[in-house]
Every structure is written in structure tokens, then in C-alpha cells.
Design a protein around this motif. Structure first.
Motif, PDB file in Angstrom:
ATOM      1  N   LYS A  66      10.774  11.048  -4.224  1.00 48.19           N
ATOM      2  CA  LYS A  66       9.386  10.902  -5.820  1.00 48.19           C
ATOM      3  C   LYS A  66       9.826  11.823  -6.167  1.00 48.19           C
ATOM      4  O   LYS A  66      10.839  12.933  -6.202  1.00 48.19           O
ATOM      5  CB  LYS A  66       8.322  10.753  -4.482  1.00 48.19           C
ATOM      6  CG  LYS A  66       7.007  11.096  -5.513  1.00 48.19           C
ATOM      7  CD  LYS A  66       5.974  10.715  -4.806  1.00 48.19           C
ATOM      8  CE  LYS A  66       5.121  11.000  -5.199  1.00 48.19           C
ATOM      9  NZ  LYS A  66       4.049  11.257  -5.652  1.00 48.19           N
TER      10      LYS A  66
ATOM     11  N   VAL B 108       4.639  -0.552  -9.170  1.00 49.04           N
ATOM     12  CA  VAL B 108       4.945  -0.167  -7.670  1.00 49.04           C
ATOM     13  C   VAL B 108       6.072  -0.462  -6.651  1.00 49.04           C
ATOM     14  O   VAL B 108       7.143   0.267  -6.457  1.00 49.04           O
ATOM     15  CB  VAL B 108       4.125  -0.534  -5.347  1.00 49.04           C
ATOM     16  CG1 VAL B 108       4.959   0.372  -4.542  1.00 49.04           C
ATOM     17  CG2 VAL B 108       2.701   0.305  -5.977  1.00 49.04           C
TER      18      VAL B 108
ATOM     19  N   LEU C  24       3.832   5.425 -10.303  1.00 49.68           N
ATOM     20  CA  LEU C  24       2.572   5.445  -9.234  1.00 49.68           C
ATOM     21  C   LEU C  24       1.273   5.130 -10.437  1.00 49.68           C
ATOM     22  O   LEU C  24       0.095   5.084  -9.818  1.00 49.68           O
ATOM     23  CB  LEU C  24       2.804   6.328  -8.283  1.00 49.68           C
ATOM     24  CG  LEU C  24       4.036   5.982  -7.590  1.00 49.68           C
ATOM     25  CD1 LEU C  24       4.130   7.308  -6.646  1.00 49.68           C
ATOM     26  CD2 LEU C  24       3.949   4.585  -6.624  1.00 49.68           C
TER      27      LEU C  24
ATOM     28  N   ASP D 282       0.997  -1.249  -0.115  1.00 48.07           N
ATOM     29  CA  ASP D 282      -0.137   0.408  -0.163  1.00 48.07           C
ATOM     30  C   ASP D 282       0.553   1.301  -0.060  1.00 48.07           C
ATOM     31  O   ASP D 282       2.273   0.989   0.075  1.00 48.07           O
ATOM     32  CB  ASP D 282      -0.529  -0.213   1.344  1.00 48.07           C
ATOM     33  CG  ASP D 282      -0.238   0.309   2.695  1.00 48.07           C
ATOM     34  OD1 ASP D 282       1.016   0.224   2.472  1.00 48.07           O
ATOM     35  OD2 ASP D 282      -0.779   0.254   3.775  1.00 48.07           O
ATOM     36  N   TYR D 283       0.418   2.665  -0.172  1.00 54.61           N
ATOM     37  CA  TYR D 283       1.363   3.623  -0.042  1.00 54.61           C
ATOM     38  C   TYR D 283       2.048   3.986   0.628  1.00 54.61           C
ATOM     39  O   TYR D 283       3.146   4.462   1.208  1.00 54.61           O
ATOM     40  CB  TYR D 283       0.639   4.930  -0.529  1.00 54.61           C
ATOM     41  CG  TYR D 283       0.712   6.395  -0.857  1.00 54.61           C
ATOM     42  CD1 TYR D 283       1.640   6.651  -1.803  1.00 54.61           C
ATOM     43  CD2 TYR D 283       0.822   6.998  -0.241  1.00 54.61           C
ATOM     44  CE1 TYR D 283       2.193   7.186  -2.557  1.00 54.61           C
ATOM     45  CE2 TYR D 283       1.266   8.497  -0.438  1.00 54.61           C
ATOM     46  CZ  TYR D 283       2.235   8.420  -1.744  1.00 54.61           C
ATOM     47  OH  TYR D 283       2.924   9.451  -2.063  1.00 54.61           O
ATOM     48  N   ASN D 284       1.181   3.682   1.997  1.00 56.56           N
ATOM     49  CA  ASN D 284       1.924   3.427   3.301  1.00 56.56           C
ATOM     50  C   ASN D 284       3.329   3.056   3.701  1.00 56.56           C
ATOM     51  O   ASN D 284       4.358   3.195   3.910  1.00 56.56           O
ATOM     52  CB  ASN D 284       1.258   3.619   4.888  1.00 56.56           C
ATOM     53  CG  ASN D 284       0.261   4.536   4.988  1.00 56.56           C
ATOM     54  OD1 ASN D 284       0.675   5.567   4.108  1.00 56.56           O
ATOM     55  ND2 ASN D 284      -0.318   3.904   5.499  1.00 56.56           N
TER      56      ASN D 284
ATOM     57  N   PHE E 210       4.953   2.066   0.654  1.00 51.67           N
ATOM     58  CA  PHE E 210       6.324   2.662  -0.213  1.00 51.67           C
ATOM     59  C   PHE E 210       6.580   3.818   0.319  1.00 51.67           C
ATOM     60  O   PHE E 210       8.125   4.085  -0.053  1.00 51.67           O
ATOM     61  CB  PHE E 210       4.223   2.863  -1.634  1.00 51.67           C
ATOM     62  CG  PHE E 210       5.586   3.627  -2.577  1.00 51.67           C
ATOM     63  CD1 PHE E 210       6.533   3.971  -3.472  1.00 51.67           C
ATOM     64  CD2 PHE E 210       5.258   6.042  -2.688  1.00 51.67           C
ATOM     65  CE1 PHE E 210       7.283   4.583  -3.976  1.00 51.67           C
ATOM     66  CE2 PHE E 210       5.931   6.791  -3.369  1.00 51.67           C
ATOM     67  CZ  PHE E 210       6.859   5.693  -4.111  1.00 51.67           C
ATOM     68  N   LYS E 211       5.800   4.496   0.322  1.00 49.11           N
ATOM     69  CA  LYS E 211       6.151   5.718   1.727  1.00 49.11           C
ATOM     70  C   LYS E 211       7.447   5.200   2.572  1.00 49.11           C
ATOM     71  O   LYS E 211       9.136   5.901   2.469  1.00 49.11           O
ATOM     72  CB  LYS E 211       5.508   6.799   2.357  1.00 49.11           C
ATOM     73  CG  LYS E 211       4.434   7.446   1.235  1.00 49.11           C
ATOM     74  CD  LYS E 211       3.828   8.756   2.066  1.00 49.11           C
ATOM     75  CE  LYS E 211       2.917   7.934   3.479  1.00 49.11           C
ATOM     76  NZ  LYS E 211       2.172   9.182   3.731  1.00 49.11           N
TER      77      LYS E 211
END
Length: 135
Positions: free
Chosen positions: A20, A71, A28, A5-7, A9-10
């Protein structure tokens, strides 16, 4: 490949000091496209018979795998940009200009690696612009 998920990924980006960039955004955006397809399929099969849901699950899995791969591709681009010290889209023109100066305008003298960097920079910029047209 596992769920991403995005979290997550971050966290991976921050943990490795990756930034980024617009080239990262290309992947993305691709991942978001697959996510929209998954949500659309799930919404459309909500009230369907179990046999139809089962058949559509293979598409959900296929698109989710593609989303996760996109991703990871974004992370790998960020890793490469960190390694080379410049961003494909944001710094691409400057990189090409420096090569032209280095080789006095004869880009055929550029190494194979430098030529691939120029090619990637151009392709990422085109993909980024195409993605912006669809937004």
C-alpha cells in the motif's frame, strides 16, 4: 466486476506481495468517496416510496461500480509499483534525480516509458495532496 470489500482488497494485495502506497491511497480515497455517496443515497431514500427507491438504485449501482473500479485501480497501481521497483509518490523524487544524473540534466533524452513514469509520479503526488486537503 464483482463486489469488492476492504478484506478482499487486502487479500489480493497480500497474495501478490503488493504494498500500500500513497498512490494506492489516491484510489482507495476515491473508492471511499463513492462508498459515502452510496450510504448517503441509501439513508435518504430509506423512508421514500418504492418508485423513488427504484429510481435511485441506478445511482447506487453506478457509484458502486465506480467504487469497485477505483479499488481495482488501486490494485493495478500497486502491481505497477512492484513491477517497476519504486513507489510513485514516496520514491518519485529519487527516481527523477536518478534520471537527471543518467541523462546529465537533459530529460529530453529519457525514454518515453521513463517520461510517462515521471508524469504519473507528478500526477499521483498532486492527486494525493488534493485528497489530503479534502480530509
Amino acid at each position: 466486476m464483482s463486489y469488492m470489500d476492504y478484506n478482499e482488497f487486502k487479500a489480493i494485495m497480500a497474495e501478490n506481495g503488493y504494498q500500500k502506497s500513497k498512490a494506492v491511497d489516491v484510489y482507495l480515497n476515491k473508492a471511499m468517496h463513492y462508498n459515502k455517496l452510496i450510504k448517503s443515497i441509501k439513508a435518504n431514500i430509506k423512508d421514500k416510496e418504492p418508485v423513488i427507491k427504484l429510481k435511485m438504485e441506478k445511482f447506487v449501482k453506478k457509484y458502486d461500480d465506480a467504487r469497485i473500479e477505483a479499488v481495482w485501480d488501486a490494485i493495478n497501481v500497486a502491481k505497477l509499483e512492484k513491477y517497476q521497483g519504486w513507489k510513485f509518490i514516496e520514491d518519485g523524487e529519487e527516481f527523477i534525480l536518478q534520471l537527471q544524473i543518467k541523462y546529465q540534466g537533459n530529460m529530453k533524452q529519457a525514454t518515453e516509458f521513463e517520461q510517462k513514469q515521471v508524469e504519473l509520479s507528478t500526477l499521483y503526488e498532486q492527486a494525493y495532496k488534493r485528497g489530503k486537503l479534502h480530509d
